[in-house]
Design a protein around this motif. Structure first.
Motif, PDB file in Angstrom:
ATOM      1  N   ARG A  73      -5.487   9.824  -6.446  1.00 18.39           N
ATOM      2  CA  ARG A  73      -5.651   8.475  -5.902  1.00 18.39           C
ATOM      3  C   ARG A  73      -4.306   7.770  -5.805  1.00 18.39           C
ATOM      4  N   ALA A  74      -3.515   7.903  -6.849  1.00 20.31           N
ATOM      5  CA  ALA A  74      -2.191   7.277  -6.850  1.00 20.31           C
ATOM      6  C   ALA A  74      -1.315   7.879  -5.758  1.00 20.31           C
ATOM      7  N   ASN A  75      -1.380   9.192  -5.607  1.00 21.40           N
ATOM      8  CA  ASN A  75      -0.549   9.854  -4.610  1.00 21.40           C
ATOM      9  C   ASN A  75      -0.938   9.424  -3.198  1.00 21.40           C
ATOM     10  N   ALA A  76      -2.249   9.330  -2.950  1.00 23.95           N
ATOM     11  CA  ALA A  76      -2.715   8.899  -1.631  1.00 23.95           C
ATOM     12  C   ALA A  76      -2.261   7.475  -1.329  1.00 23.95           C
ATOM     13  N   ALA A  77      -2.349   6.598  -2.340  1.00 25.83           N
ATOM     14  CA  ALA A  77      -1.914   5.210  -2.149  1.00 25.83           C
ATOM     15  C   ALA A  77      -0.409   5.146  -1.927  1.00 25.83           C
ATOM     16  N   PHE A  78       0.329   5.970  -2.664  1.00 25.43           N
ATOM     17  CA  PHE A  78       1.781   6.015  -2.505  1.00 25.43           C
ATOM     18  C   PHE A  78       2.157   6.484  -1.101  1.00 25.43           C
ATOM     19  N   GLU A  79       1.558   7.573  -0.652  1.00 21.31           N
ATOM     20  CA  GLU A  79       1.890   8.119   0.663  1.00 21.31           C
ATOM     21  C   GLU A  79       1.553   7.116   1.771  1.00 21.31           C
ATOM     22  N   GLU A  80       0.424   6.435   1.633  1.00 24.55           N
ATOM     23  CA  GLU A  80       0.041   5.437   2.638  1.00 24.55           C
ATOM     24  C   GLU A  80       1.043   4.292   2.673  1.00 24.55           C
ATOM     25  N   ALA A  81       1.429   3.811   1.490  1.00 21.00           N
ATOM     26  CA  ALA A  81       2.380   2.694   1.418  1.00 21.00           C
ATOM     27  C   ALA A  81       3.740   3.111   1.955  1.00 21.00           C
ATOM     28  N   TYR A  82       4.180   4.302   1.600  1.00 27.45           N
ATOM     29  CA  TYR A  82       5.498   4.757   2.052  1.00 27.45           C
ATOM     30  C   TYR A  82       5.512   4.909   3.568  1.00 27.45           C
ATOM     31  N   ALA A  83       4.432   5.480   4.123  1.00 30.18           N
ATOM     32  CA  ALA A  83       4.356   5.657   5.576  1.00 30.18           C
ATOM     33  C   ALA A  83       4.398   4.315   6.298  1.00 30.18           C
ATOM     34  N   GLU A  84       3.723   3.317   5.732  1.00 25.10           N
ATOM     35  CA  GLU A  84       3.738   1.982   6.340  1.00 25.10           C
ATOM     36  C   GLU A  84       5.153   1.404   6.337  1.00 25.10           C
ATOM     37  N   LEU A  85       5.866   1.600   5.235  1.00 25.97           N
ATOM     38  CA  LEU A  85       7.229   1.094   5.136  1.00 25.97           C
ATOM     39  C   LEU A  85       8.168   1.839   6.093  1.00 25.97           C
ATOM     40  N   VAL A  86       7.948   3.135   6.234  1.00 31.56           N
ATOM     41  CA  VAL A  86       8.739   3.922   7.181  1.00 31.56           C
ATOM     42  C   VAL A  86       8.492   3.435   8.602  1.00 31.56           C
ATOM     43  N   ASP A  87       7.220   3.199   8.920  1.00 33.83           N
ATOM     44  CA  ASP A  87       6.876   2.713  10.257  1.00 33.83           C
ATOM     45  C   ASP A  87       7.500   1.352  10.529  1.00 33.83           C
ATOM     46  N   GLY A  88       7.794   0.621   9.452  1.00 32.43           N
ATOM     47  CA  GLY A  88       8.428  -0.689   9.595  1.00 32.43           C
ATOM     48  C   GLY A  88       9.922  -0.615   9.833  1.00 32.43           C
ATOM     49  N   GLY A  89      10.440   0.597   9.990  1.00 35.56           N
ATOM     50  CA  GLY A  89      11.849   0.775  10.323  1.00 35.56           C
ATOM     51  C   GLY A  89      12.782   0.710   9.145  1.00 35.56           C
ATOM     52  N   LEU A  90      12.276   1.005   7.948  1.00 29.53           N
ATOM     53  CA  LEU A  90      13.082   0.841   6.747  1.00 29.53           C
ATOM     54  C   LEU A  90      13.721   2.136   6.249  1.00 29.53           C
ATOM     55  N   VAL A  91      13.813   3.141   7.099  1.00 29.61           N
ATOM     56  CA  VAL A  91      14.577   4.338   6.749  1.00 29.61           C
ATOM     57  C   VAL A  91      15.675   4.532   7.791  1.00 29.61           C
ATOM     58  N   ALA A  92      16.753   5.154   7.387  1.00 31.31           N
ATOM     59  CA  ALA A  92      17.874   5.395   8.290  1.00 31.31           C
ATOM     60  C   ALA A  92      18.607   6.644   7.854  1.00 31.31           C
ATOM     61  N   PRO A  93      19.221   7.349   8.780  1.00 33.27           N
ATOM     62  CA  PRO A  93      20.025   8.512   8.377  1.00 33.27           C
ATOM     63  C   PRO A  93      21.241   8.046   7.601  1.00 33.27           C
ATOM     64  N   LEU A  94      21.611   8.770   6.573  1.00 35.12           N
ATOM     65  CA  LEU A  94      22.847   8.460   5.873  1.00 35.12           C
ATOM     66  C   LEU A  94      24.037   8.798   6.768  1.00 35.12           C
TER      67      LEU A  94
END
Length: 229
Positions: A73-94
């Protein structure tokens, strides 16, 4: 020295900057399971997450939440939250990461990108960066039998699937965490390079088996060329 023809790279903290999204996504997952933000329990769990950066997230949650059902359950919630944040443009190549991968591939090396995240999250990151097809192969723990770092499984899966080299000593592994270093050493990689763009510092990387410590992955092609690898 036999030229290195297989390079296995970590993603978050090594080739990808996520601005602390792991901790933010963990916060949402912990709250979903009833852990109160700001509580001592939350603080202790967050410290464990920081200490185990690089490990498969489901393995971390098994320790933190006790049962397989709660961990999933925790992993599913984590993956969902992380994907939402990624979709929000909060990742970038180093800086220099994409160029490093392209340079190594142009030089005849096979490059594999690995992660401790689930496949759905890895693909979300690759899509957000336009990196689908950048590397020869991408791997998550499920692709290697379910065990992530510090086990050597993803490195050995890269070795087996690509067929790029005949000897594990002709593999280079690079990452930003102690678990990346342990995974590379346990797989028998000849070069295990720590980078200082992520979770752990020079001392931790060295203590856990780094053969080299670089300022960033952008320095890796030069290390390989300069060392005759």
């Amino acid at each position: 020295m036999t030229p290195v023809k297989l390079v296995v790279l970590d993603m978050a903290g090594t080739t990808v900057g996520d601005g602390g999204l792991v901790e933010r996504a963990f916060g949402r997952a912990a709250e979903h399971l009833g852990v109160e933000p700001g509580s001592a329990d939350f603080g202790a769990k967050l410290r464990y997450v920081r200490d185990t950066m690089g490990e498969s997230k489901i393995s971390v949650f098994r320790v933190l939440f006790g049962t397989e059902e709660r961990a999933r359950r925790a992993n599913a919630a984590f993956e969902e939250a992380y994907a939402e944040l990624v979709d929000g443009g909060l990742v970038a190549p180093l800086p220099g990461a994409r160029q490093a991968v392209e340079e190594m591939r142009e030089g005849g090396r096979t490059v594999v990108l690995t992660t401790g995240f689930a496949r759905v999250t890895q693909d979300a990151i690759l899509d957000a960066l336009g990196w689908q097809g950048l590397a020869d192969l991408t791997l998550c723990p499920a692709d290697a039998g379910g065990r992530g770092r510090p086990y050597p499984d993803m490195v050995l899966t890269a070795f087996l699937r690509t067929g790029a080299v005949d000897d594990v000593r002709d593999v280079v592994v690079a990452g930003d965490t102690a678990y990346d270093m342990l995974s590379g050493r346990r797989a028998g990689a000849g070069i295990v390079a720590g980078v200082l763009t992520g979770a752990h510092d020079r001392a931790v990387l060295t203590e856990n088996g780094a053969t080299h410590v670089l300022g960033s992955v952008a320095e890796l092609p030069g290390l390989l060329e300069g060392g005759g690898a």
